[in-house]
Scaffold this motif. Sequence first.
Motif, short mmCIF file in Angstrom:
data_model
loop_
_atom_site.label_atom_id
_atom_site.label_comp_id
_atom_site.label_asym_id
_atom_site.label_seq_id
_atom_site.Cartn_x
_atom_site.Cartn_y
_atom_site.Cartn_z
N ILE A 68 0.78 -1.18 0.26
CA ILE A 68 -0.27 -0.22 0.07
C ILE A 68 0.81 1.27 0.47
CG2 ILE A 68 -1.72 -1.12 1.40
CD1 ILE A 68 -0.81 0.35 3.47
N GLU A 69 0.06 2.24 -0.29
CA GLU A 69 1.02 3.70 -1.02
C GLU A 69 1.68 4.39 0.84
OE1 GLU A 69 -1.65 2.70 -1.46
OE2 GLU A 69 -2.23 3.11 -3.61
N SER A 70 2.42 4.57 0.59
CA SER A 70 3.14 5.60 2.00
C SER A 70 2.66 6.37 2.62
CB SER A 70 4.62 6.70 1.19
OG SER A 70 3.68 7.62 0.97
N THR A 71 2.91 6.51 4.05
CA THR A 71 2.54 6.82 4.76
C THR A 71 2.38 8.90 4.78
OG1 THR A 71 2.31 5.39 6.54
CG2 THR A 71 1.70 8.05 6.86
N VAL A 72 0.97 9.58 4.24
CA VAL A 72 1.59 10.64 4.42
C VAL A 72 1.33 11.49 5.55
CG1 VAL A 72 0.89 13.17 2.92
CG2 VAL A 72 1.07 10.26 1.29
N LEU A 73 2.79 12.18 5.56
CA LEU A 73 2.50 13.54 7.16
C LEU A 73 2.98 14.59 7.07
CD1 LEU A 73 3.30 13.25 10.93
CD2 LEU A 73 5.79 12.77 10.06
N ASP A 74 1.98 15.65 7.59
CA ASP A 74 2.46 17.03 7.44
C ASP A 74 3.53 17.06 8.75
OD1 ASP A 74 2.73 19.97 7.84
OD2 ASP A 74 0.56 19.87 6.79
N VAL A 75 4.39 17.67 7.82
CA VAL A 75 6.03 17.44 9.90
C VAL A 75 5.25 18.61 10.80
CG1 VAL A 75 7.78 17.39 10.03
CG2 VAL A 75 7.38 16.79 8.30
N ARG A 76 4.83 20.05 9.58
CA ARG A 76 4.37 21.35 10.47
C ARG A 76 3.54 20.53 11.30
NH1 ARG A 76 5.91 26.28 8.41
NH2 ARG A 76 6.76 25.81 6.73
N MET A 107 2.17 17.46 12.59
CA MET A 107 1.84 16.32 12.55
C MET A 107 1.03 15.40 12.81
SD MET A 107 5.15 15.70 13.30
CE MET A 107 6.00 14.28 14.61
N THR A 108 0.02 15.56 11.19
CA THR A 108 -0.58 14.72 10.89
C THR A 108 -0.50 14.15 9.60
OG1 THR A 108 -1.80 16.97 11.05
CG2 THR A 108 -3.77 15.86 10.45
N ILE A 109 -1.57 13.19 10.41
CA ILE A 109 -1.25 11.91 8.70
C ILE A 109 -2.40 12.24 7.62
CG2 ILE A 109 -1.76 9.56 8.66
CD1 ILE A 109 0.20 8.97 10.86
N LEU A 110 -2.45 12.36 6.60
CA LEU A 110 -3.48 12.76 5.60
C LEU A 110 -3.75 11.49 4.59
CD1 LEU A 110 -1.21 16.16 4.15
CD2 LEU A 110 -2.90 16.05 6.28
N ARG A 111 -2.92 10.63 4.69
CA ARG A 111 -2.74 9.23 4.80
C ARG A 111 -1.99 8.47 5.40
NH1 ARG A 111 -0.72 7.90 -2.05
NH2 ARG A 111 1.19 7.79 -0.50
N LYS A 145 -8.98 14.40 9.92
CA LYS A 145 -10.51 14.37 10.85
C LYS A 145 -10.73 13.62 8.83
CE LYS A 145 -12.63 18.09 11.68
NZ LYS A 145 -11.87 18.88 10.35
N ALA A 146 -10.68 14.13 8.03
CA ALA A 146 -10.92 13.80 6.66
C ALA A 146 -10.86 11.95 7.05
CB ALA A 146 -10.44 14.44 5.86
N LEU A 147 -10.05 11.44 6.82
CA LEU A 147 -10.05 10.05 7.52
C LEU A 147 -11.41 8.85 7.96
CD1 LEU A 147 -6.15 10.16 7.74
CD2 LEU A 147 -7.28 9.59 5.66
N PHE A 148 -12.02 10.04 8.37
CA PHE A 148 -13.03 8.79 9.12
C PHE A 148 -14.32 9.59 8.70
CE2 PHE A 148 -9.55 10.18 12.42
CZ PHE A 148 -9.39 8.97 12.70
N MET A 194 -7.54 17.79 2.77
CA MET A 194 -6.02 18.56 3.00
C MET A 194 -4.73 18.03 2.06
SD MET A 194 -5.35 18.44 7.06
CE MET A 194 -3.82 19.57 7.08
N ALA A 195 -5.03 16.36 1.50
CA ALA A 195 -5.07 15.76 1.24
C ALA A 195 -6.39 15.39 -0.17
CB ALA A 195 -4.39 14.92 1.70
N PRO A 196 -5.62 16.25 -1.53
CA PRO A 196 -6.24 16.22 -2.43
C PRO A 196 -6.79 14.99 -2.87
CG PRO A 196 -5.10 18.15 -2.38
CD PRO A 196 -4.47 17.42 -2.04
#
Length: 301
Positions: free
Chosen positions: A159-167, A169-173, A194-197, A209-211
């Motif tokens: 599965i594709e990589s974990t996408v992290l916004d480092v600023r 510390m939010t996981i977008l994927r 939150k969009a992940l839920f 946030m992750a289009p």
Amino acid sequence: MAFPTETVYGLGADAFDPEAAKKAYAAKGRPSDNPLIVHIAKFEDLYRLTPVFEDEKEAEICALASKLAETFWPGPLTMIFPKRAEVPKETTGGLDTVAVRMPASKPTLELIEYSGTLLAGPSANLSGHPSPTCFRHVEEDLSGRIDGIIAGDDCEGGIESTVLDVRTMTILRPGLVTPEMIAAVTGKEVRYDKALFSKPSEDPNYHPMAPGQKYRHYAPKAEMRIVPRDRLMKRVEEERAKGRKVGYIERPEAKTFFAMLRKFDDEGTDVILASALPEGDSLSFSIMNRVLKSAGYNVEE
Ligand code: TXA
Ligand code: MG
């Protein structure tokens, strides 16, 4: 040129060429303004993409990113940074930020070094198809549409990589690098976007946030449904009794999930039943993120 990685195969495009992303998306069969992940071969390549390492005010982000890179690169973690002006908006889907990762595949690291540039790379599948986890999947989807494929190993991750916004510390994927793993290395609290839920299409005002998250993804040709684990075999029998060809997945796993969807389609399966993984575990959450999207959020209670 398609390339292997430890997650899924990617389709390389010059990250600094405004036309390149467009061409990659044309090969995938759909124009898109999706932001792409730029693949680098060594940590210093980051300096070509983001100015943060020259900015004293950004010392905290730099320290975090360095620690994460040391632990997880090369590997399935993508980090988001403010972008340099040299990175065209076409690569970043119009955003002021750029997503970066160092893949763990020797031929691909060599390809990046050899190219003299950095490679933006969406997954190397036709749009909407399950992501490609081996050379043959790329060939099936893109043969004749791209210049070539580097035939590497089957993907270990799947599965594709974990996408992290480092600023923030939010996981977008979500992916194989979990919030717990990131927290253990950084000592920071890590949260999920939150969009992940929520089911993407339900809220018309929803701007993820992750289009890339808003599009329907990974869909097999067959109808797909998620069923409670204890009802799986009963549902398989019911569907068979209707004369339908059934494929079922007892326990979805990252490494094999996309390949199974493709196999069921090759076999002319009418309906795919996948049992839901138990909640509460981060790895299961990452896998279920793909299972839900593949099934178009078709969940039986
Ligand atoms: O494992 C992977 O990440 C694979 C392999 C080939 O490296 N690549 C991949 O790329 O999955 P792609 O294009 O299918 O997914 C890119 C996703 C976007 O849909 C979005 O979710 C996120 O990465 N992304 C990229 N740039 C971003 C940015 N600037 N801000 C937020 N999210 C971004
Ligand atoms: Mg993709």
